[in-house]
Design a protein around this motif. Structure first.
Motif, PDB file in Angstrom:
ATOM      1  N   PHE A   1      27.381  -3.598 -47.076  1.00  0.00           N
ATOM      2  CA  PHE A   1      27.105  -2.259 -47.579  1.00  0.00           C
ATOM      3  C   PHE A   1      26.161  -1.531 -46.618  1.00  0.00           C
ATOM      4  O   PHE A   1      26.506  -0.503 -46.059  1.00  0.00           O
TER       5      PHE A   1
ATOM      6  N   VAL B   1      25.324  -4.373 -55.251  1.00  0.00           N
ATOM      7  CA  VAL B   1      26.499  -5.216 -55.108  1.00  0.00           C
ATOM      8  C   VAL B   1      27.124  -5.550 -56.462  1.00  0.00           C
ATOM      9  O   VAL B   1      28.321  -5.863 -56.545  1.00  0.00           O
ATOM     10  N   TYR B   2      26.359  -5.463 -57.537  1.00  0.00           N
ATOM     11  CA  TYR B   2      26.863  -5.694 -58.896  1.00  0.00           C
ATOM     12  C   TYR B   2      26.958  -4.391 -59.692  1.00  0.00           C
ATOM     13  O   TYR B   2      26.946  -4.392 -60.925  1.00  0.00           O
ATOM     14  N   GLY B   3      27.049  -3.285 -58.971  1.00  0.00           N
ATOM     15  CA  GLY B   3      27.200  -1.986 -59.618  1.00  0.00           C
ATOM     16  C   GLY B   3      25.969  -1.511 -60.356  1.00  0.00           C
ATOM     17  O   GLY B   3      26.076  -0.649 -61.238  1.00  0.00           O
TER      18      GLY B   3
ATOM     19  N   SER C   1      32.979  -5.255 -66.066  1.00  0.00           N
ATOM     20  CA  SER C   1      33.406  -5.297 -64.666  1.00  0.00           C
ATOM     21  C   SER C   1      34.905  -5.092 -64.493  1.00  0.00           C
ATOM     22  O   SER C   1      35.417  -5.212 -63.373  1.00  0.00           O
TER      23      SER C   1
ATOM     24  N   LYS D   1      31.881 -12.758 -52.339  1.00  0.00           N
ATOM     25  CA  LYS D   1      32.549 -11.804 -53.220  1.00  0.00           C
ATOM     26  C   LYS D   1      31.765 -11.667 -54.517  1.00  0.00           C
ATOM     27  O   LYS D   1      30.963 -12.527 -54.884  1.00  0.00           O
ATOM     28  N   THR D   2      32.006 -10.546 -55.211  1.00  0.00           N
ATOM     29  CA  THR D   2      31.468 -10.362 -56.569  1.00  0.00           C
ATOM     30  C   THR D   2      32.574  -9.778 -57.430  1.00  0.00           C
ATOM     31  O   THR D   2      33.105  -8.713 -57.121  1.00  0.00           O
TER      32      THR D   2
ATOM     33  N   THR E   1      35.500  -8.254 -58.781  1.00  0.00           N
ATOM     34  CA  THR E   1      36.727  -7.734 -58.181  1.00  0.00           C
ATOM     35  C   THR E   1      36.521  -7.215 -56.763  1.00  0.00           C
ATOM     36  O   THR E   1      37.449  -6.691 -56.160  1.00  0.00           O
ATOM     37  N   THR E   2      35.318  -7.352 -56.204  1.00  0.00           N
ATOM     38  CA  THR E   2      35.035  -6.903 -54.837  1.00  0.00           C
ATOM     39  C   THR E   2      35.083  -8.106 -53.906  1.00  0.00           C
ATOM     40  O   THR E   2      34.234  -8.993 -53.980  1.00  0.00           O
ATOM     41  N   PRO E   3      36.068  -8.184 -52.998  1.00  0.00           N
ATOM     42  CA  PRO E   3      36.307  -9.416 -52.241  1.00  0.00           C
ATOM     43  C   PRO E   3      35.415  -9.638 -51.029  1.00  0.00           C
ATOM     44  O   PRO E   3      35.369 -10.734 -50.500  1.00  0.00           O
ATOM     45  N   ASN E   4      34.712  -8.606 -50.539  1.00  0.00           N
ATOM     46  CA  ASN E   4      33.956  -8.774 -49.299  1.00  0.00           C
ATOM     47  C   ASN E   4      32.668  -7.956 -49.356  1.00  0.00           C
ATOM     48  O   ASN E   4      32.644  -6.794 -48.957  1.00  0.00           O
ATOM     49  N   VAL E   5      31.613  -8.575 -49.843  1.00  0.00           N
ATOM     50  CA  VAL E   5      30.332  -7.869 -49.939  1.00  0.00           C
ATOM     51  C   VAL E   5      29.315  -8.369 -48.922  1.00  0.00           C
ATOM     52  O   VAL E   5      28.271  -7.761 -48.728  1.00  0.00           O
TER      53      VAL E   5
END
Length: 376
Positions: free
Chosen positions: A59, A158-160, A266, A350-351, A353-357
């Motif tokens: 990010f 990263v977790y919204g 999520s 990943k977190t 539904t986000t595959p690349n954080v």
């Protein structure tokens, strides 16, 4: 090439750190080697792990400082040979766990001056009864009692920005273990195949987040620790020298933890899951130097449980090397110490539904172990 008791103990204590920073939540390796010792036997040990896991977030493109916490886990076992054909055993370990803490300096993992953190702890007691129809075969089975508790804090972008808490109080459940072993004592040959069932925990989760107004909501939650198979091998290869190997399979691909409120918030994501099964191997040699001293060396490999992986444990398997030394003041007891260095596999985090954080690479861990064994 018949070996005395000291030599036969080398494999058992080859390294107290024999299965430590493994795939998924695997820790102890769930060995039953103490139960397969001759005669009456007891042991106690402790393993300490010092991992370093750093990376970069995708990010802000900033460095993520070491998020892996040091941890330790004890183990203990007692085995009694009731008759020539019947043996009983009781084994304690902490087979699965997680310890992570992101620094508040890691902005995407921080919120309200708190960093993302997770603690998972399990405890396991296995009771075994073995039947030895002759000196070569041992058939064994028994129940396994297990507890699980977990505390999770998800913080940051990263977790919204959910500011999510999960607490699962200690819950207990039962599984089972079965296997068989074949040995030829004269050449220190021993082979054992052990199956452990999955254990399903039906627990209660306490969740809260900004979406609940930081009020606690209580929901049922199921968590099933995975089934596994261990293959243990050893054989004498020269006078006072043995070779040994352990191969382990764990079905992490079917493992998932899905708290109800987090799943809704999520859009259907699991808190924790893995895409592949774990395979691991430890291969080495042990040698008796004299009546009081013995040593061992091993190489280890762990495939990991898929990539990308959760931000709560962003490594994929490892390579490792280890050394151990054993001192036996008398023939019936010994003290063993070991050290292992591991190169941890690079991973993409990943977190939900986000595959690349984030990306985590060039990491390592050091493990130290101490074990005391006594024959009575």
């Amino acid at each position: 090439m018949k070996l005395n008791r000291l030599s036969l103990a080398i494999l058992l204590t080859a390294l107290p750190t024999s299965s430590i920073f493994a795939a998924g939540l695997d820790r102890s390796g769930q060995s039953i080697s103490a139960f397969l010792q001759n005669g009456n036997y007891a042991e106690a040990g402790i393993t300490v792990i010092d991992p370093t896991v750093k990376g970069q977030d995708n990010f802000l493109k900033s460095n993520v400082s070491d998020m892996a916490e040091d941890y330790y886990f004890p183990s203990a076992a007692v085995k009694v040979q009731l008759t020539d054909k019947i043996s009983l055993g009781l084994l304690y370990d902490q087979p699965f766990g997680a310890d992570a803490q992101y620094s508040i300096e890691n902005q995407i993992f921080e919120q309200n001056n708190e960093g993302t953190a997770v603690t998972v702890k399990t405890e396991n007691i296995t009771a075994l009864i073995g039947y030895q129809p002759n000196e070569n075969w041992n058939i064994y089975a028994g129940p396994a009692w297990q507890t699980v508790e977990a505390n999770v804090r998800l913080r940051g972008k990263v977790y919204g920005g959910l500011n999510y808490n999960l607490d699962i109080d200690t819950q207990e459940a039962w599984g089972w273990v079965a296997g068989f072993a074949y040995s030829i004592p004269d050449i220190a040959l021993k082979a054992a195949l052990t199956y452990r069932s999955e254990i399903e925990h039906e627990a209660t989760s306490k969740e809260k987040s900004l979406l609940t107004g930081l009020n606690t909501v209580t929901n049922p939650i199921n968590a099933t620790t995975p089934q596994s198979v261990n293959l243990d091998l050893q054989t004498g290869i020269a006078a006072n020298t043995i070779a040994f190997a352990n191969i382990r399979w764990v079905e992490w691909s079917q493992f998932a933890i899905t708290p109800k409120h987090l799943q809704t918030a999520s859009g259907g994501a699991n808190l924790l899951d893995y895409s592949k099964d774990q395979w691991s191997a430890n291969v080495g040699v042990g040698r008796k130097f004299n009546e009081k001293w013995a040593g061992s060396a091993l190489v280890s490999y762990d495939t990991g449980a898929g990539n990308p992986v959760t931000t709560l444990g962003p490594t994929e398997g490892h390579w490792g090397v280890g050394l151990g030394g054993q001192y036996s003041p008398e023939e019936n007891y010994f003290i063993h110490a070991g050290i292992r260095y591991m190169w941890l596999g690079d991973a993409t985090a990943k977190t939900g539904t986000t595959p690349n954080v984030g990306s985590f690479s060039d990491n390592n861990a050091i493990a130290y172990g101490l074990k005391i064994g006594y024959r009575f």
